[in-house]
Design a protein around this motif. Structure first.
Motif, PDB file in Angstrom:
ATOM      1  N   GLU A   6       0.814  -1.222   0.000  1.00  0.00           N
ATOM      2  CA  GLU A   6       0.000   0.000   0.000  1.00  0.00           C
ATOM      3  C   GLU A   6       0.848   1.272   0.000  1.00  0.00           C
ATOM      4  N   LEU A   7       2.091   1.172   0.468  1.00  0.00           N
ATOM      5  CA  LEU A   7       2.932   2.367   0.589  1.00  0.00           C
ATOM      6  C   LEU A   7       3.456   2.868  -0.760  1.00  0.00           C
ATOM      7  N   LYS A   8       3.426   2.017  -1.787  1.00  0.00           N
ATOM      8  CA  LYS A   8       4.044   2.363  -3.070  1.00  0.00           C
ATOM      9  C   LYS A   8       3.439   3.609  -3.699  1.00  0.00           C
ATOM     10  N   ASN A   9       2.135   3.750  -3.607  1.00  0.00           N
ATOM     11  CA  ASN A   9       1.455   4.844  -4.304  1.00  0.00           C
ATOM     12  C   ASN A   9       1.080   6.012  -3.403  1.00  0.00           C
ATOM     13  N   ILE A  10       1.573   6.003  -2.170  1.00  0.00           N
ATOM     14  CA  ILE A  10       1.238   7.080  -1.233  1.00  0.00           C
ATOM     15  C   ILE A  10       2.278   8.181  -1.306  1.00  0.00           C
ATOM     16  N   LYS A  11       1.811   9.391  -1.506  1.00  0.00           N
ATOM     17  CA  LYS A  11       2.710  10.547  -1.483  1.00  0.00           C
ATOM     18  C   LYS A  11       2.849  11.050  -0.057  1.00  0.00           C
ATOM     19  N   THR A  12       4.071  11.413   0.318  1.00  0.00           N
ATOM     20  CA  THR A  12       4.312  11.954   1.649  1.00  0.00           C
ATOM     21  C   THR A  12       3.600  13.293   1.805  1.00  0.00           C
ATOM     22  N   TYR A  13       2.941  13.487   2.953  1.00  0.00           N
ATOM     23  CA  TYR A  13       2.259  14.751   3.196  1.00  0.00           C
ATOM     24  C   TYR A  13       3.251  15.898   3.205  1.00  0.00           C
ATOM     25  N   GLU A  14       2.920  16.955   2.486  1.00  0.00           N
ATOM     26  CA  GLU A  14       3.806  18.116   2.404  1.00  0.00           C
ATOM     27  C   GLU A  14       3.286  19.217   3.326  1.00  0.00           C
ATOM     28  N   ALA A  15       3.950  19.398   4.442  1.00  0.00           N
ATOM     29  CA  ALA A  15       3.542  20.434   5.393  1.00  0.00           C
ATOM     30  C   ALA A  15       4.010  21.799   4.900  1.00  0.00           C
ATOM     31  N   ASN A 106      -8.320  -3.421   2.463  1.00  0.00           N
ATOM     32  CA  ASN A 106      -8.008  -3.309   1.032  1.00  0.00           C
ATOM     33  C   ASN A 106      -9.203  -3.577   0.119  1.00  0.00           C
ATOM     34  N   LYS A 107     -10.370  -3.789   0.694  1.00  0.00           N
ATOM     35  CA  LYS A 107     -11.596  -3.914  -0.098  1.00  0.00           C
ATOM     36  C   LYS A 107     -12.518  -2.706   0.101  1.00  0.00           C
ATOM     37  N   SER A 108     -12.055  -1.762   0.882  1.00  0.00           N
ATOM     38  CA  SER A 108     -12.892  -0.614   1.253  1.00  0.00           C
ATOM     39  C   SER A 108     -12.818   0.506   0.225  1.00  0.00           C
ATOM     40  N   LYS A 109     -13.800   1.402   0.323  1.00  0.00           N
ATOM     41  CA  LYS A 109     -13.820   2.628  -0.463  1.00  0.00           C
ATOM     42  C   LYS A 109     -14.079   3.795   0.476  1.00  0.00           C
ATOM     43  N   VAL A 110     -13.517   4.953   0.123  1.00  0.00           N
ATOM     44  CA  VAL A 110     -13.812   6.184   0.867  1.00  0.00           C
ATOM     45  C   VAL A 110     -14.224   7.259  -0.123  1.00  0.00           C
ATOM     46  N   LEU A 111     -15.094   8.143   0.335  1.00  0.00           N
ATOM     47  CA  LEU A 111     -15.602   9.226  -0.505  1.00  0.00           C
ATOM     48  C   LEU A 111     -15.201  10.560   0.100  1.00  0.00           C
ATOM     49  N   ILE A 115     -11.024  18.351  -3.800  1.00  0.00           N
ATOM     50  CA  ILE A 115      -9.890  19.010  -3.154  1.00  0.00           C
ATOM     51  C   ILE A 115     -10.216  19.183  -1.685  1.00  0.00           C
ATOM     52  N   THR A 116      -9.451  18.524  -0.832  1.00  0.00           N
ATOM     53  CA  THR A 116      -9.707  18.585   0.601  1.00  0.00           C
ATOM     54  C   THR A 116      -8.440  18.179   1.346  1.00  0.00           C
ATOM     55  N   PHE A 117      -8.516  18.035   2.648  1.00  0.00           N
ATOM     56  CA  PHE A 117      -7.354  17.747   3.488  1.00  0.00           C
ATOM     57  C   PHE A 117      -6.662  16.462   3.030  1.00  0.00           C
ATOM     58  N   ALA A 118      -5.375  16.567   2.749  1.00  0.00           N
ATOM     59  CA  ALA A 118      -4.631  15.470   2.120  1.00  0.00           C
ATOM     60  C   ALA A 118      -4.558  14.210   2.974  1.00  0.00           C
ATOM     61  N   MET A 119      -4.637  14.350   4.290  1.00  0.00           N
ATOM     62  CA  MET A 119      -4.473  13.188   5.153  1.00  0.00           C
ATOM     63  C   MET A 119      -5.625  12.204   5.051  1.00  0.00           C
ATOM     64  N   TYR A 120      -6.797  12.640   4.577  1.00  0.00           N
ATOM     65  CA  TYR A 120      -7.889  11.681   4.380  1.00  0.00           C
ATOM     66  C   TYR A 120      -7.445  10.587   3.411  1.00  0.00           C
ATOM     67  N   GLU A 121      -6.894  11.028   2.298  1.00  0.00           N
ATOM     68  CA  GLU A 121      -6.436  10.074   1.284  1.00  0.00           C
ATOM     69  C   GLU A 121      -5.277   9.241   1.805  1.00  0.00           C
ATOM     70  N   LYS A 130      -9.803   2.231  -1.671  1.00  0.00           N
ATOM     71  CA  LYS A 130      -9.953   2.939  -2.935  1.00  0.00           C
ATOM     72  C   LYS A 130     -10.530   4.325  -2.670  1.00  0.00           C
ATOM     73  N   ILE A 131     -10.002   5.338  -3.348  1.00  0.00           N
ATOM     74  CA  ILE A 131     -10.421   6.722  -3.144  1.00  0.00           C
ATOM     75  C   ILE A 131     -11.450   7.117  -4.203  1.00  0.00           C
ATOM     76  N   ILE A 132     -12.582   7.624  -3.765  1.00  0.00           N
ATOM     77  CA  ILE A 132     -13.618   8.155  -4.647  1.00  0.00           C
ATOM     78  C   ILE A 132     -13.730   9.649  -4.368  1.00  0.00           C
ATOM     79  N   ARG A 133     -13.575  10.475  -5.406  1.00  0.00           N
ATOM     80  CA  ARG A 133     -13.649  11.925  -5.225  1.00  0.00           C
ATOM     81  C   ARG A 133     -14.811  12.508  -6.021  1.00  0.00           C
ATOM     82  N   SER A 134     -15.395  13.573  -5.471  1.00  0.00           N
ATOM     83  CA  SER A 134     -16.424  14.307  -6.197  1.00  0.00           C
ATOM     84  C   SER A 134     -15.769  15.128  -7.303  1.00  0.00           C
ATOM     85  N   SER A 135     -16.573  15.735  -8.149  1.00  0.00           N
ATOM     86  CA  SER A 135     -16.031  16.451  -9.311  1.00  0.00           C
ATOM     87  C   SER A 135     -15.690  17.901  -9.010  1.00  0.00           C
TER      88      SER A 135
END
Length: 366
Positions: A6-15, A106-111, A115-121, A130-135
């Motif tokens: 799971e860590l492969k595709n995670i970007k480090t939070y930029e403070a 790893n079977k879950s989804k979040v909505l 554009i919102t607080f990066a730590m949710y993702e 899996k990340i689901i974002r509004s338009s």
């Protein structure tokens, strides 16, 4: 050595860039640097809090009261909820982490919003969700509902006021949505709620009303913003007892410090400091609104202690931010969020005057 996939595709939070970095990189004297990047309270911390922390500094070798009795008792009185409906975290983002670990796999989804607080993702991806974002960056809860019916997410994140954009949603609009969604955990992040409540009572979200009416909602608050305790790292979650009991199973012992616990407890007793800080914030924000109107910049109506300028195409947000940094002004570039925009913390009167002066200099370079 093997790490989780799971860590492969995670970007480090930029403070937000620290003052120390600007001192090192550009040789600017620390006293000449103005940080308007991380939405800290520019008026500092209540003097009563400072004195209280000084008075127990000799006890920093001791672990804190792990029950956090005094702090939870004051929060329960402030919000008229029970102490067993509260959990304390090292910043509200630690409570976010608890919730993500408690619910997601790893079977879950979040909505969440586009554009919102990066730590949710980040917390969701750590669990393989899996990340689901509004338009849209705004919380269009009608679209959220359609996505909820289509995707069946396990967690829905609602940040109001939203970070990093500053917009907020009406309480009635939120409650209409919550009445239709009874299955997933819904996290309502109110990190800037003190500001929104002051500016518009229709935006005020009461934790008590939330948890009395909706058993699947977790409300988040923090001492990092209006209370001026960003460096102390104290936040909290409020929810029904069942949710809190499950989050407690993930909480490590002594997860905030002796000094942090004292600071947050005393901060709750000095609401006058908070009120004065918020009044000054919105008084100074008018200058930013007027500046944007004068320059023809698009801006997002803000219910927080920051404002977002959406820049025209011929002005690059990353370039602007770097040029300002070289002049000792630290702001937040939103290029990483996919916006040609800058987020500016509303500073003191003096700080803001210097910002406008330096910003004019940079704009004249174009």
């Amino acid at each position: 050595m093997r790490f989780n996939e799971e860590l492969k595709n995670i970007k480090t939070y930029e403070a937000g860039k620290p003052i120390e970095l600007v001192v090192r990189d550009f040789g600017i004297n620390e006293k000449d640097i103005i940080k308007l990047a991380s939405n800290e309270n520019p008026y500092g911390t209540s003097q009563k809090v400072i004195e209280a922390v000084k008075n127990i500094a000799d006890k920093m070798y001791m672990y804190p009261d792990d029950s956090m009795y005094d702090l939870k008792n004051l929060l329960s009185k402030k919000f008229n909820v029970n102490s067993n409906e509260i959990i304390i975290g090292a910043g509200s983002d630690q409570v976010l982490e608890f919730a993500s670990r408690a619910v997601l796999n790893n079977k879950s989804k979040v909505l969440m919003s586009k554009i919102t607080f990066a730590m949710y993702e980040i917390y969701a991806m750590q669990q393989g969700a899996k990340i689901i974002r509004s338009s849209c960056y705004r919380h269009d809860l009608d679209e959220f509902y359609e996505l909820y019916k289509k995707e069946n997410p396990d967690i829905i994140f609602i940040c109001t006021p939203n970070n990093p954009t500053g917009d907020a949603i009406d309480k009635d609009y939120l409650f209409e949505f919550l009445k239709k969604v009874d299955e997933p955990l819904i996290i309502v992040d109110g990190a800037y709620m003190e500001y929104a409540s002051f500016k518009d009572k229709n935006k005020k979200i009461s934790p008590k009303e939330l948890i009395e009416n909706f058993e699947n909602v977790l409300y988040l608050g923090t001492f990092s913003k209006a209370y001026g305790l960003g460096g102390m790292r104290v936040g909290y979650g409020i929810a029904n007892r069942k949710i809190i009991e499950n989050l407690y199973k993930l909480r490590p012992p002594f997860n905030i410090t002796t000094l942090s616990l004292k600071a947050a407890t005393e901060a709750l007793k000095d609401e006058e400091f908070v009120k004065n800080s918020i009044e000054k914030n919105f008084s100074q924000m008018e200058r930013y609104v007027n500046y944007a109107l004068k320059k023809g910049f698009e801006f997002i109506d803000s219910y927080t202690n920051f404002i977002t300028y959406i820049l025209p195409k011929d002005i690059n947000s990353k370039d602007i931010s770097n040029r300002l940094m070289k002049k000792g002004i630290i702001i937040r570039d939103l290029n990483s969020y996919g916006m040609n925009a800058i987020r500016i913390t509303i500073g003191t009167k003096e700080q803001n005057s210097i910002f406008f002066e330096k910003f004019d200099e940079v704009l004249n370079e174009y």
